[in-house]
Design an enzyme around this catalytic site. Structure first.
Site, mmCIF file in Angstrom:
data_model
loop_
_atom_site.group_PDB
_atom_site.id
_atom_site.type_symbol
_atom_site.label_atom_id
_atom_site.label_comp_id
_atom_site.label_asym_id
_atom_site.label_seq_id
_atom_site.Cartn_x
_atom_site.Cartn_y
_atom_site.Cartn_z
ATOM 1 N N LYS A 180 0.838 -1.204 0.000
ATOM 2 C CA LYS A 180 0.000 0.000 0.000
ATOM 3 C C LYS A 180 0.880 1.264 0.000
ATOM 4 C CE LYS A 180 -3.597 -2.422 -0.444
ATOM 5 N NZ LYS A 180 -4.004 -3.450 0.434
HETATM 6 C C1 LIG Z 1 -5.076 -4.548 0.731
HETATM 7 C C2 LIG Z 1 -6.543 -4.601 0.613
HETATM 8 C C3 LIG Z 1 -7.379 -5.038 1.661
HETATM 9 C C4 LIG Z 1 -6.900 -5.727 2.894
HETATM 10 O O1 LIG Z 1 -5.850 -5.177 3.537
HETATM 11 P P1 LIG Z 1 -4.759 -6.094 4.280
HETATM 12 O O2 LIG Z 1 -4.030 -5.110 5.106
HETATM 13 O O3 LIG Z 1 -3.923 -6.731 3.224
HETATM 14 O O4 LIG Z 1 -5.495 -7.086 5.114
HETATM 15 C C5 LIG Z 1 -8.745 -4.920 1.501
HETATM 16 N N1 LIG Z 1 -9.272 -4.436 0.378
HETATM 17 C C6 LIG Z 1 -8.526 -4.031 -0.663
HETATM 18 C C7 LIG Z 1 -9.202 -3.480 -1.872
HETATM 19 C C8 LIG Z 1 -7.130 -4.123 -0.587
HETATM 20 O O5 LIG Z 1 -6.379 -3.755 -1.637
#
Ligand SMILES: *Cc1c(COP(=O)(O)O)cnc(C)c1O
Length: 367
Positions: A180
């Site tokens: 992210k």
């Molecule tokens: C990354 C992501 C998540 C979940 O986040 P994590 O920290 O990996 O559990 C949920 N929704 C979307 C669209 C994502 O890209």
């Protein structure tokens, strides 16, 4: 090989983690609290509850809204499996809806059509960081008395009509996993202006324990606790928060560079027969990924791989996944788009020359 994504972490993050080691308090503590305070400031929201992943943020948010067995939750099929697993974990039924072909965001008309008397919540996903039409979603929610839990895993730092995502909604969930825009290693957060949700989420992230969370490290009757409500081990550790604190300081720089890269892609891919660009808003968007719609997508992907360029597909529609197949429904736009979407490399350290090579190779493929 140019990867699709890559975190940018280094000495400063290690230095902050070292301080956590020296404090001997590795679990949730002062770093977690500081990170939450800084996120509150950054987003402009009343409460932030830091948790250990974006998935747990969404699950906990749903639980705090009382979503349970027998309820229905509307969600676009085109999202990371995490969004849907979080819904299923509550016992509720995910009701898949379609997306818009030019933004990949939730199709609000299709969402409206899928509302029943069992619908309790809607989970819009701000795809790529492009904000959903929140005004329409808020109208639908108000009219039907349902909750909105925003999956803003892609949209940390994005704005909707000048307001940061997370500052104005009912409940907004962020992710700080390694790919992210900013990362904690692993992590997530719930942002809300709702006092009741905040209290429930604060208890729920740490086993439903009701005492003032922070008295644990103030050593006031440190042995005392009372389990008051359902809870999970979802809290964020000091180690992860320390990484996030340093990353947050770099956000402006990360965003500036990401916008530069996205503009470069847009300029160079605009007039290629076989490639469609998605809607982008340089002023309001904190771009998480760069997705094109490509004819002969699989062949293009293979060609790029042969030229040392890695690409991805975000995502395989969830209604086509084995475990979610019992919730399957016809989603014509999602199904068509899934054949075309291709995610190109986008990360802070990606160089202009590399972007130009990627664009050149794509041109070469179609000529
Ligand atoms: C990354 C992501 C998540 C979940 O986040 P994590 O920290 O990996 O559990 C949920 N929704 C979307 C669209 C994502 O890209």
């Amino acid at each position: 090989m140019i990867p699709v994504s890559k975190p940018f972490v280094g000495e400063e993050e290690l230095e902050e983690v070292r301080k956590v080691f020296q404090s001997s308090w590795l679990g949730m503590g002062q770093w977690t609290k500081n990170f939450e305070d800084q996120l509150k400031n950054f987003l402009g929201v009343k409460h932030v509850i830091a948790v250990n992943s974006g998935t747990s943020a969404i699950h906990l948010a749903l639980v705090c809204c009382g979503i349970k067995n027998g309820d229905q939750v509307i969600v676009p099929s085109l999202t990371f499996a995490a969004t849907v697993q979080a819904i299923v974990a509550t016992g509720a039924e995910p009701v898949f809806c379609d997306v818009e072909p030019d933004t990949l965001n939730i199709d609000t008309d299709d969402a409206r059509r899928r509302i029943t008397e069992r619908t309790k919540a809607i989970v819009p996903v701000h795809y790529r960081g492009y904000p959903c039409d929140m005004e329409k979603i808020e109208n639908i929610a108000k009219k039907n008395n349902i909750r909105i839990i925003e999956d803003a895993a892609h949209a940390f730092g994005s704005k909707y009509k000048g307001k940061k995502i997370g500052s104005f909604g009912d409940i907004t969930c962020f992710s700080f996993d390694p790919i992210k825009i900013i990362t904690c290693g692993e992590g997530g957060a719930i942002a809300t202006n709702n006092d009741q949700v905040a209290v429930l989420a604060q208890k729920g992230r740490i086993l439903g324990i009701s005492k003032d969370t922070w008295s644990r490290y103030r050593h006031e009757r440190a042995w005392f606790y009372d389990v008051e409500t359902i809870g999970f081990r979802y809290h964020m550790s000091n180690i992860n928060a320390a990484i996030g604190i340093v990353q947050l300081k770099k956000f402006d720089e990360f965003l500036r560079r990401r916008i530069e890269i996205v503009k470069l892609y847009d300029e160079n891919l605009r007039n290629i027969e076989g490639v469609k660009l998605l809607k982008i808003d340089y002023d309001s968007m904190a771009p998480f990924c760069y997705i094109i719609r490509a004819q002969k997508r699989d062949k293009l992907m293979q060609f790029l791989k042969e030229n040392s360029i890695d690409t991805g597909i975000h995502y395989i529609p969830n209604h086509q996944q084995t475990f979610f197949s019992k919730y399957s429904t016809s989603l014509p736009v999602t199904e068509k788009i899934f054949e075309e979407i291709l995610t190109l490399p986008l990360y802070y350290q990606l160089k202009d020359e590399e972007v130009l090579v990627i664009c050149e190779k794509i041109k070469q493929f179609y000529s």
